[in-house]
Design a protein around this motif. Structure first.
Motif, short mmCIF file in Angstrom:
data_model
loop_
_atom_site.label_atom_id
_atom_site.label_comp_id
_atom_site.label_asym_id
_atom_site.label_seq_id
_atom_site.Cartn_x
_atom_site.Cartn_y
_atom_site.Cartn_z
N ILE A 60 0.86 -1.19 0.00
CA ILE A 60 0.00 0.00 0.00
C ILE A 60 0.89 1.23 0.00
CG2 ILE A 60 -1.80 1.26 1.23
CD1 ILE A 60 -2.49 -1.40 2.67
N LEU A 61 0.73 2.08 -1.00
CA LEU A 61 1.47 3.34 -1.06
C LEU A 61 0.55 4.49 -0.68
CD1 LEU A 61 4.42 4.16 -1.87
CD2 LEU A 61 3.81 1.78 -2.25
N ASP A 62 0.90 5.19 0.37
CA ASP A 62 0.14 6.35 0.82
C ASP A 62 0.65 7.57 0.07
OD1 ASP A 62 -0.88 8.57 2.15
OD2 ASP A 62 -0.73 7.66 4.13
N GLU A 63 -0.15 8.02 -0.89
CA GLU A 63 0.22 9.18 -1.73
C GLU A 63 -0.65 10.39 -1.40
OE1 GLU A 63 2.46 9.66 -4.34
OE2 GLU A 63 3.45 7.73 -4.05
N VAL A 64 -1.18 10.42 -0.18
CA VAL A 64 -2.11 11.48 0.19
C VAL A 64 -1.46 12.86 0.06
CG1 VAL A 64 -3.38 12.48 2.14
CG2 VAL A 64 -3.56 10.03 1.65
N GLN A 65 -0.23 13.01 0.55
CA GLN A 65 0.43 14.31 0.47
C GLN A 65 1.39 14.43 -0.71
OE1 GLN A 65 3.41 16.41 3.49
NE2 GLN A 65 1.30 16.61 4.16
N ALA A 66 2.07 13.35 -1.05
CA ALA A 66 3.10 13.42 -2.09
C ALA A 66 2.55 13.26 -3.50
CB ALA A 66 4.16 12.34 -1.84
N GLY A 67 1.30 12.83 -3.63
CA GLY A 67 0.75 12.53 -4.94
C GLY A 67 0.36 13.76 -5.74
N PHE A 68 0.09 13.54 -7.02
CA PHE A 68 -0.43 14.52 -7.96
C PHE A 68 0.56 15.65 -8.24
CE2 PHE A 68 -3.92 12.20 -6.16
CZ PHE A 68 -4.46 11.69 -7.33
N ALA A 69 1.70 15.23 -8.78
CA ALA A 69 2.71 16.10 -9.39
C ALA A 69 3.61 16.82 -8.39
CB ALA A 69 2.07 17.12 -10.33
N ARG A 70 3.38 16.66 -7.11
CA ARG A 70 4.13 17.45 -6.13
C ARG A 70 5.62 17.13 -6.15
NH1 ARG A 70 3.85 21.15 -2.82
NH2 ARG A 70 1.61 21.37 -3.20
N THR A 71 6.01 15.89 -6.32
CA THR A 71 7.43 15.52 -6.24
C THR A 71 8.13 15.53 -7.59
OG1 THR A 71 7.07 13.14 -6.50
CG2 THR A 71 6.89 14.04 -4.26
N GLY A 72 7.45 16.01 -8.63
CA GLY A 72 8.04 15.99 -9.96
C GLY A 72 7.58 14.81 -10.80
N LEU B 94 2.54 20.26 -14.85
CA LEU B 94 2.99 20.84 -13.59
C LEU B 94 3.93 19.94 -12.83
CD1 LEU B 94 -0.16 22.78 -12.31
CD2 LEU B 94 1.84 23.63 -13.53
N ALA B 95 3.96 18.65 -13.16
CA ALA B 95 4.96 17.77 -12.53
C ALA B 95 6.36 18.21 -12.94
CB ALA B 95 4.71 16.33 -12.93
N ALA B 96 6.57 18.45 -14.23
CA ALA B 96 7.88 18.90 -14.69
C ALA B 96 8.22 20.27 -14.12
CB ALA B 96 7.91 18.93 -16.21
N GLN B 97 7.21 21.13 -14.04
CA GLN B 97 7.44 22.46 -13.47
C GLN B 97 7.80 22.36 -11.99
OE1 GLN B 97 5.01 25.89 -14.68
NE2 GLN B 97 4.40 26.09 -12.53
N ALA B 98 7.13 21.47 -11.26
CA ALA B 98 7.45 21.28 -9.84
C ALA B 98 8.87 20.78 -9.68
CB ALA B 98 6.46 20.29 -9.22
N GLU B 99 9.30 19.90 -10.57
CA GLU B 99 10.67 19.39 -10.50
C GLU B 99 11.68 20.52 -10.73
OE1 GLU B 99 12.92 15.40 -11.88
OE2 GLU B 99 11.79 16.41 -13.44
N ARG B 100 11.45 21.36 -11.75
CA ARG B 100 12.37 22.46 -12.05
C ARG B 100 12.45 23.45 -10.91
NH1 ARG B 100 9.65 22.30 -16.96
NH2 ARG B 100 8.51 24.20 -16.43
N GLY C 52 10.97 17.71 -5.84
CA GLY C 52 10.01 18.64 -6.39
C GLY C 52 9.69 19.75 -5.42
N LEU C 53 8.39 20.03 -5.28
CA LEU C 53 7.95 21.08 -4.36
C LEU C 53 7.46 20.49 -3.05
CD1 LEU C 53 6.25 23.51 -6.90
CD2 LEU C 53 8.41 23.82 -5.66
N MET C 54 8.22 19.51 -2.58
CA MET C 54 8.01 18.91 -1.26
C MET C 54 9.39 18.86 -0.61
SD MET C 54 6.06 15.33 -0.44
CE MET C 54 5.59 14.88 1.24
N LEU C 55 9.73 19.95 0.09
CA LEU C 55 11.10 20.14 0.58
C LEU C 55 11.12 20.26 2.10
CD1 LEU C 55 12.32 22.76 -2.05
CD2 LEU C 55 12.82 20.31 -2.01
N GLY C 56 12.23 19.82 2.69
CA GLY C 56 12.42 19.93 4.12
C GLY C 56 13.80 20.44 4.46
N ILE C 57 13.90 21.24 5.52
CA ILE C 57 15.17 21.77 5.99
C ILE C 57 15.33 21.34 7.45
CG2 ILE C 57 16.62 23.79 6.32
CD1 ILE C 57 13.54 24.36 4.31
N GLU C 58 16.30 20.48 7.71
CA GLU C 58 16.55 19.99 9.07
C GLU C 58 17.29 21.06 9.85
OE1 GLU C 58 17.21 16.31 11.77
OE2 GLU C 58 16.39 16.25 9.75
#
Length: 458
Positions: free
Chosen positions: A260-272, A342-348, A374-380
């Motif tokens: 089972i892959l939970d794509e609730v937040q990462a799905g739909f072009a967000r990660t490129g 928008l997936a490609a745009q999110a990646e760029r 993509g546009l799912m970034l984190g800064i530790e």
């Protein structure tokens, strides 16, 4: 433009503080976002949110990733206008309509193999509802009762979904969560759970998972399913290494375990990619979808490989699984995502933001690591003044992370924290964010970091 960098327009009749006070009287203590982002929203459009005092903010929270096209996108608004004029019912249980038919066809076409081997299940309107359905289906199909989840996971706050979630804080007061959940370590780019780091850590974790499943003395019965996020969101934007994820797919397929892959937040072009699991080139057995799939309105859907569709009619239900308005806005959103690539745009744009943040890291070593896709970034956020571990990773600094979030708010930048102790600053901007707005994100964030360091370390 004032010195704090926040734009102001004409104010409304009450202040933010007055609305927040009224909210505290009306609502349960469970509310969370108003404590971190103390505003009352008057209007919003695109990447911008305006509060009741006229201040304007750049939104890098976007409904925790729900608003892929930002606030009140013209295509979404037009779909609502068209729907309201059509005479169609607003919800229909699981009866079909032309809107549902078109949405289903479009959504299936985005799944692996253009959906030829999949079917859809409409669930209650939250991602947690869909996770609950996925668990029930896996147990129904396999006749087994245990589930494997991973450290750092977040799958929702309902009883079953919470049992799968890594964070123990919301579980401590609840003694009877769903039994039969076994946690395994999830790879972490900055804090390897095995203390090895790099490829050695990934290889060891991959071997550990394989041995855990195949060892008849592991102490755990063969599970019904393995559930994971290809990019952990709430867990601190941890990306699953491709080799690890591919091996999990191989082992689960060989052993008859549903993946089972939970794509609730990462799905739909967000990660490129349309889905985050596509980076590894795998095909899950069940895909959990919510947030962006409804175009801003509540909707949750499972993508199920047909061979695992073991439901009897009525085996899982929910009144609002027939939310027709969400299917209309969801269809409009999916069409824009594809038409504008928008997936490609999110990646760029994600790569550009990541490069800029890594440049800031050279000047501000408290930014321990920048990661994500993509546009799912984190800064530790770390305390570089203290001793690092043997892999060179510094201790977490949640106090500084809180201060950075607060100063971002003062700079007109809305964002959230995640990860262990909340020490990871997370960026989830709408996928329509443009170059100039990305530059504003960086400049506002840098000002916030500088101010937070001055506040906490001077």
């Amino acid at each position: 433009m004032l010195n704090d960098g926040v734009l102001r327009t004409e104010p409304l009749e009450k202040t933010n503080a007055e609305y927040l006070l009224r909210q505290s009287r009306f609502e349960s203590n469970v509310r969370s976002y108003p404590r971190k982002l103390p505003l009352a929203i008057a209007k919003a459009h695109g990447v911008w949110v305006t509060d009741v005092e006229g201040r304007t903010y750049l939104d890098c929270l976007a409904g925790a990733g729900t608003l892929a096209l930002g606030h009140n996108h013209e295509a979404v608004m037009a779909s609502l206008d068209s729907f309201l004029a059509s005479g169609l019912p607003m919800h229909t249980l699981d009866l079909t309509t032309p809107v549902k038919d078109a949405f289903s066809e479009r959504l299936l076409s985005l799944l692996p193999g253009q959906g030829r081997d999949y079917c859809l299940q409409f669930c209650g309107p939250s991602g947690a509802d869909a996770v609950e359905a996925a668990l029930k289906l896996a147990k129904t199909h396999t006749g087994r009762n245990t589930i494997i989840s991973f450290s750092g996971a977040y799958h929702g706050m309902t009883h079953g979904a919470l049992a799968l979630t890594g964070n123990t804080a919301p579980k401590d007061a609840i003694a009877t969560l769903m039994p039969g959940v076994q946690f395994l370590p999830y790879p972490h780019e900055y804090r390897c759970p095995l203390g090895l780091g790099g490829e050695a850590g990934v290889e060891a974790l991959t071997h550990y998972f394989t041995q855990f499943i195949e060892d008849v003395e592991s102490g755990v019965s063969l599970p019904a399913a393995v559930i994971l996020e290809a990019v952990q969101g709430e867990g601190g934007v941890n990306c699953a290494p491709v080799s690890w994820l591919r091996r999990i797919r191989e082992v689960t397929r060989e052993r008859g375990i549903l993946l089972i892959l939970d794509e609730v937040q990462a799905g739909f072009a967000r990660t490129g990619r349309m889905f985050a699991f596509e980076h590894a080139g795998i095909e899950p057995d069940i895909i959990v979808m919510s947030k962006a799939v409804g175009g801003g309105l509540p909707l949750a859907v499972l993508g199920i490989r047909r061979e695992f569709d073991a439901w009897a009619p009525g085996g899982h239900a929910g009144t609002f699984r027939g939310n027709q308005m969400a299917m209309a806005t969801g269809l409009a959103t999916l069409e824009v995502l594809q038409r504008q690539d928008l997936a490609a745009q999110a990646e760029r744009r994600g790569l550009w933001l990541k490069e800029q943040l890594e440049s800031l890291q050279q000047r501000y070593p408290a930014l321990g690591q920048v990661r994500g896709r993509g546009l799912m970034l984190g800064i530790e956020i770390v305390d570089e003044r203290r001793a690092s571990d043997r892999l060179g990773s510094f201790p977490m600094d949640p106090t500084l992370a809180v201060a950075i979030q607060q100063h971002c708010f003062r700079q007109g930048l809305l964002l959230e924290r995640g990860g262990r102790q909340g020490n990871v600053i997370r960026l989830l901007p709408p996928l329509i964010i443009n170059d100039e707005q990305c530059q504003q994100v960086i400049s506002r964030f840098e000002r916030a970091v500088a101010a937070a360091l001055l506040q906490t370390r001077s």
